[in-house]
Design a protein around this motif. Structure first.
Motif, PDB file in Angstrom:
ATOM      1  N   LYS A 107     -18.233 -13.964 -24.618  1.00 31.21           N
ATOM      2  CA  LYS A 107     -17.950 -14.353 -26.006  1.00 31.21           C
ATOM      3  C   LYS A 107     -16.474 -14.661 -26.240  1.00 31.21           C
ATOM      4  CE  LYS A 107     -22.131 -13.703 -27.759  1.00 31.21           C
ATOM      5  NZ  LYS A 107     -22.938 -14.794 -28.351  1.00 31.21           N
ATOM      6  N   ASN A 108     -15.576 -13.996 -25.480  1.00 27.14           N
ATOM      7  CA  ASN A 108     -14.146 -14.242 -25.687  1.00 27.14           C
ATOM      8  C   ASN A 108     -13.525 -15.013 -24.522  1.00 27.14           C
ATOM      9  OD1 ASN A 108     -13.678 -12.382 -23.610  1.00 27.14           O
ATOM     10  ND2 ASN A 108     -13.080 -10.729 -24.998  1.00 27.14           N
ATOM     11  N   ALA A 109     -14.400 -15.614 -23.698  1.00 23.13           N
ATOM     12  CA  ALA A 109     -13.957 -16.421 -22.558  1.00 23.13           C
ATOM     13  C   ALA A 109     -15.089 -17.383 -22.210  1.00 23.13           C
ATOM     14  CB  ALA A 109     -13.650 -15.523 -21.363  1.00 23.13           C
ATOM     15  N   TYR A 110     -14.803 -18.301 -21.296  1.00 23.61           N
ATOM     16  CA  TYR A 110     -15.859 -19.131 -20.724  1.00 23.61           C
ATOM     17  C   TYR A 110     -16.251 -18.490 -19.390  1.00 23.61           C
ATOM     18  CZ  TYR A 110     -14.494 -22.624 -24.167  1.00 23.61           C
ATOM     19  OH  TYR A 110     -14.221 -23.287 -25.338  1.00 23.61           O
ATOM     20  N   GLU A 111     -17.532 -18.137 -19.263  1.00 21.26           N
ATOM     21  CA  GLU A 111     -18.030 -17.458 -18.070  1.00 21.26           C
ATOM     22  C   GLU A 111     -18.775 -18.457 -17.188  1.00 21.26           C
ATOM     23  OE1 GLU A 111     -21.209 -13.935 -16.828  1.00 21.26           O
ATOM     24  OE2 GLU A 111     -20.728 -14.263 -18.948  1.00 21.26           O
ATOM     25  N   VAL A 112     -18.145 -18.844 -16.083  1.00 14.87           N
ATOM     26  CA  VAL A 112     -18.788 -19.725 -15.110  1.00 14.87           C
ATOM     27  C   VAL A 112     -19.548 -18.815 -14.147  1.00 14.87           C
ATOM     28  CG1 VAL A 112     -18.460 -21.531 -13.391  1.00 14.87           C
ATOM     29  CG2 VAL A 112     -16.927 -21.409 -15.379  1.00 14.87           C
ATOM     30  N   ASN A 113     -20.874 -18.840 -14.244  1.00 13.43           N
ATOM     31  CA  ASN A 113     -21.704 -17.799 -13.657  1.00 13.43           C
ATOM     32  C   ASN A 113     -22.096 -18.048 -12.204  1.00 13.43           C
ATOM     33  OD1 ASN A 113     -22.808 -15.308 -14.092  1.00 13.43           O
ATOM     34  ND2 ASN A 113     -24.502 -15.992 -15.360  1.00 13.43           N
ATOM     35  N   ILE A 114     -22.124 -16.948 -11.442  1.00  6.27           N
ATOM     36  CA  ILE A 114     -22.743 -16.897 -10.111  1.00  6.27           C
ATOM     37  C   ILE A 114     -23.694 -15.705 -10.160  1.00  6.27           C
ATOM     38  CG2 ILE A 114     -22.394 -16.525  -7.641  1.00  6.27           C
ATOM     39  CD1 ILE A 114     -21.304 -19.160  -8.413  1.00  6.27           C
ATOM     40  N   PHE A 115     -24.962 -15.978 -10.468  1.00  9.08           N
ATOM     41  CA  PHE A 115     -25.932 -14.917 -10.703  1.00  9.08           C
ATOM     42  C   PHE A 115     -27.325 -15.506 -10.480  1.00  9.08           C
ATOM     43  CE2 PHE A 115     -27.015 -11.329 -14.013  1.00  9.08           C
ATOM     44  CZ  PHE A 115     -27.768 -10.679 -13.048  1.00  9.08           C
ATOM     45  N   ASP A 116     -27.736 -15.580  -9.201  1.00  7.55           N
ATOM     46  CA  ASP A 116     -29.018 -16.201  -8.843  1.00  7.55           C
ATOM     47  C   ASP A 116     -30.199 -15.508  -9.500  1.00  7.55           C
ATOM     48  OD1 ASP A 116     -27.553 -17.879  -7.205  1.00  7.55           O
ATOM     49  OD2 ASP A 116     -28.249 -17.006  -5.317  1.00  7.55           O
ATOM     50  N   GLN A 117     -30.138 -14.175  -9.613  1.00  6.19           N
ATOM     51  CA  GLN A 117     -31.277 -13.409 -10.102  1.00  6.19           C
ATOM     52  C   GLN A 117     -31.117 -12.984 -11.557  1.00  6.19           C
ATOM     53  OE1 GLN A 117     -32.300 -10.220  -7.376  1.00  6.19           O
ATOM     54  NE2 GLN A 117     -32.168 -11.555  -5.588  1.00  6.19           N
ATOM     55  N   ARG A 118     -30.380 -13.745 -12.323  1.00  2.00           N
ATOM     56  CA  ARG A 118     -30.218 -13.427 -13.740  1.00  2.00           C
ATOM     57  C   ARG A 118     -31.604 -13.336 -14.390  1.00  2.00           C
ATOM     58  NH1 ARG A 118     -28.849 -15.698 -18.990  1.00  2.00           N
ATOM     59  NH2 ARG A 118     -26.968 -14.694 -19.822  1.00  2.00           N
ATOM     60  N   PRO A 119     -31.910 -12.217 -15.078  1.00  2.13           N
ATOM     61  CA  PRO A 119     -33.246 -12.050 -15.658  1.00  2.13           C
ATOM     62  C   PRO A 119     -33.666 -13.211 -16.553  1.00  2.13           C
ATOM     63  CG  PRO A 119     -32.057  -9.977 -15.719  1.00  2.13           C
ATOM     64  CD  PRO A 119     -31.083 -11.016 -15.242  1.00  2.13           C
ATOM     65  N   ASP A 120     -32.748 -13.683 -17.384  1.00  2.63           N
ATOM     66  CA  ASP A 120     -32.990 -14.907 -18.154  1.00  2.63           C
ATOM     67  C   ASP A 120     -32.229 -16.019 -17.447  1.00  2.63           C
ATOM     68  OD1 ASP A 120     -33.133 -17.051 -19.851  1.00  2.63           O
ATOM     69  OD2 ASP A 120     -32.148 -16.061 -21.540  1.00  2.63           O
ATOM     70  N   PRO A 121     -32.943 -16.922 -16.760  1.00  2.00           N
ATOM     71  CA  PRO A 121     -32.252 -17.919 -15.932  1.00  2.00           C
ATOM     72  C   PRO A 121     -31.568 -19.040 -16.719  1.00  2.00           C
ATOM     73  CG  PRO A 121     -34.609 -18.315 -15.911  1.00  2.00           C
ATOM     74  CD  PRO A 121     -34.413 -17.042 -16.685  1.00  2.00           C
ATOM     75  N   THR A 122     -31.590 -18.947 -18.035  1.00  2.00           N
ATOM     76  CA  THR A 122     -30.996 -20.016 -18.854  1.00  2.00           C
ATOM     77  C   THR A 122     -29.558 -20.306 -18.434  1.00  2.00           C
ATOM     78  OG1 THR A 122     -32.379 -19.333 -20.707  1.00  2.00           O
ATOM     79  CG2 THR A 122     -30.507 -20.770 -21.208  1.00  2.00           C
ATOM     80  N   TYR A 123     -28.792 -19.244 -18.209  1.00  3.20           N
ATOM     81  CA  TYR A 123     -27.383 -19.404 -17.829  1.00  3.20           C
ATOM     82  C   TYR A 123     -27.131 -18.772 -16.465  1.00  3.20           C
ATOM     83  CZ  TYR A 123     -26.722 -20.836 -22.672  1.00  3.20           C
ATOM     84  OH  TYR A 123     -26.799 -21.488 -23.874  1.00  3.20           O
ATOM     85  N   ARG A 124     -27.964 -19.112 -15.503  1.00  2.00           N
ATOM     86  CA  ARG A 124     -27.870 -18.570 -14.153  1.00  2.00           C
ATOM     87  C   ARG A 124     -26.699 -19.211 -13.409  1.00  2.00           C
ATOM     88  NH1 ARG A 124     -29.739 -21.089  -9.832  1.00  2.00           N
ATOM     89  NH2 ARG A 124     -30.902 -19.316  -8.993  1.00  2.00           N
ATOM     90  N   THR A 125     -26.717 -19.113 -12.096  1.00  2.00           N
ATOM     91  CA  THR A 125     -25.683 -19.680 -11.235  1.00  2.00           C
ATOM     92  C   THR A 125     -25.413 -21.147 -11.568  1.00  2.00           C
ATOM     93  OG1 THR A 125     -26.227 -18.186  -9.414  1.00  2.00           O
ATOM     94  CG2 THR A 125     -25.125 -20.243  -8.834  1.00  2.00           C
ATOM     95  N   GLY A 126     -24.120 -21.456 -11.734  1.00  2.00           N
ATOM     96  CA  GLY A 126     -23.710 -22.829 -12.014  1.00  2.00           C
ATOM     97  C   GLY A 126     -23.569 -23.153 -13.479  1.00  2.00           C
ATOM     98  N   ALA A 127     -23.965 -22.227 -14.346  1.00  2.00           N
ATOM     99  CA  ALA A 127     -23.887 -22.456 -15.789  1.00  2.00           C
ATOM    100  C   ALA A 127     -22.558 -21.966 -16.356  1.00  2.00           C
ATOM    101  CB  ALA A 127     -25.026 -21.727 -16.491  1.00  2.00           C
ATOM    102  N   ILE A 128     -22.257 -22.374 -17.570  1.00  5.23           N
ATOM    103  CA  ILE A 128     -21.212 -21.750 -18.377  1.00  5.23           C
ATOM    104  C   ILE A 128     -21.957 -21.020 -19.484  1.00  5.23           C
ATOM    105  CG2 ILE A 128     -19.149 -22.051 -19.790  1.00  5.23           C
ATOM    106  CD1 ILE A 128     -18.663 -24.708 -18.371  1.00  5.23           C
ATOM    107  N   VAL A 129     -21.936 -19.704 -19.440  1.00  6.60           N
ATOM    108  CA  VAL A 129     -22.757 -18.881 -20.328  1.00  6.60           C
ATOM    109  C   VAL A 129     -22.454 -19.209 -21.793  1.00  6.60           C
ATOM    110  CG1 VAL A 129     -23.348 -16.517 -20.988  1.00  6.60           C
ATOM    111  CG2 VAL A 129     -22.914 -17.077 -18.584  1.00  6.60           C
ATOM    112  N   TYR A 130     -23.530 -19.413 -22.549  1.00  8.74           N
ATOM    113  CA  TYR A 130     -23.503 -19.738 -23.985  1.00  8.74           C
ATOM    114  C   TYR A 130     -22.973 -21.138 -24.282  1.00  8.74           C
ATOM    115  CZ  TYR A 130     -23.959 -14.652 -24.197  1.00  8.74           C
ATOM    116  OH  TYR A 130     -24.357 -13.353 -23.995  1.00  8.74           O
ATOM    117  N   VAL A 131     -22.622 -21.899 -23.244  1.00  8.01           N
ATOM    118  CA  VAL A 131     -22.066 -23.238 -23.478  1.00  8.01           C
ATOM    119  C   VAL A 131     -22.900 -24.325 -22.812  1.00  8.01           C
ATOM    120  CG1 VAL A 131     -20.066 -24.771 -23.085  1.00  8.01           C
ATOM    121  CG2 VAL A 131     -19.710 -22.378 -23.770  1.00  8.01           C
ATOM    122  N   ALA A 132     -23.221 -24.150 -21.527  1.00  6.90           N
ATOM    123  CA  ALA A 132     -23.915 -25.214 -20.785  1.00  6.90           C
ATOM    124  C   ALA A 132     -24.873 -24.630 -19.764  1.00  6.90           C
ATOM    125  CB  ALA A 132     -22.903 -26.127 -20.096  1.00  6.90           C
ATOM    126  N   LYS A 133     -26.143 -25.009 -19.865  1.00  5.37           N
ATOM    127  CA  LYS A 133     -27.139 -24.636 -18.865  1.00  5.37           C
ATOM    128  C   LYS A 133     -26.905 -25.471 -17.613  1.00  5.37           C
ATOM    129  CE  LYS A 133     -30.419 -24.009 -22.636  1.00  5.37           C
ATOM    130  NZ  LYS A 133     -31.676 -24.509 -23.258  1.00  5.37           N
TER     131      LYS A 133
END
Length: 198
Positions: A107-133
């Motif tokens: 929420k206070n940064a842009y999180e560029v995710n590396i998380f293959d097994q994210r329970p909600d895959p909407t913002y999994r690996t390669g995403a920017i959480v809350y910004v870009a799937k």
């Protein structure tokens, strides 16, 4: 006559460069700055409860609670390229333009995710959480990865192993801040993190 002189001068220059073992390309300074200078954890500020260590020239995070290695400088517009190895169950990534260096969140940064097994895959690996799937699903677990991030103004691009996962995403929530390497489960290794300010 003039052409011959120019040719001879160019040839002499090439011979001198070859003899001294240098090249004109190597003499040009790089615009890329290595955030891993060889001082290990001393190059970074640690926040959270992550279990970080410096081993064989790499920054390694393993198990433990969420924690970050954070730059000592604030950055605005830049490109990042990082070499990352993660286990299949790892939760990692790079936080950019983080406004609070002691408490980094999506929420206070842009999180560029590396998380293959994210329970909600909407913002999994390669995403920017809350910004870009992610435009494409790319798994990072079990091998070395090249993560490239571009943050110029309100425009963002992410490329993972040559695959564009975010392109032209726009958001203006955060203009500048620190950069954080995340360890929040699994095994994470960073062997190179470089930045080029724009």
């Amino acid at each position: 006559m003039m052409k011959k002189l120019i040719f001879n001068a160019a040839l002499l220059g090439a011979v001198i460069l070859a003899l001294c073992g240098c090249s004109s390309v190597a003499s040009v300074p790089s615009d890329w700055h290595n955030l891993m200078t060889g001082n290990g954890l001393a190059d970074w500020e640690q926040t959270g409860s992550g279990n970080w260590r410096f081993e064989n020239g790499m920054l390694v995070g393993e198990k433990g609670k969420a924690g970050f290695l954070v730059t000592r400088r604030v950055y605005s517009d830049f490109m990042i390229r990082a070499e990352i190895w993660v286990s299949d169950d790892a939760n990692s990534g790079i936080f950019i333009r983080a406004e609070d260096s002691k408490n980094l969140t999506g929420k206070n940064a842009y999180e560029v995710n590396i998380f293959d097994q994210r329970p909600d895959p909407t913002y999994r690996t390669g995403a920017i959480v809350y910004v870009a799937k992610p435009l494409k699903f790319v798994n990072a677990g079990g091998h070395w990865n090249l993560l490239e991030i571009s943050a110029i103004g309100d425009s963002f691009t992410v490329t993972l192993n040559g695959v564009r996962t975010v392109e032209g995403a726009r958001d203006s929530s955060h203009h500048s801040g620190v950069i954080g390497l995340q360890s929040d489960g699994g095994l994470i290794k960073f062997r190179k993190v470089e930045i080029k300010e724009m």
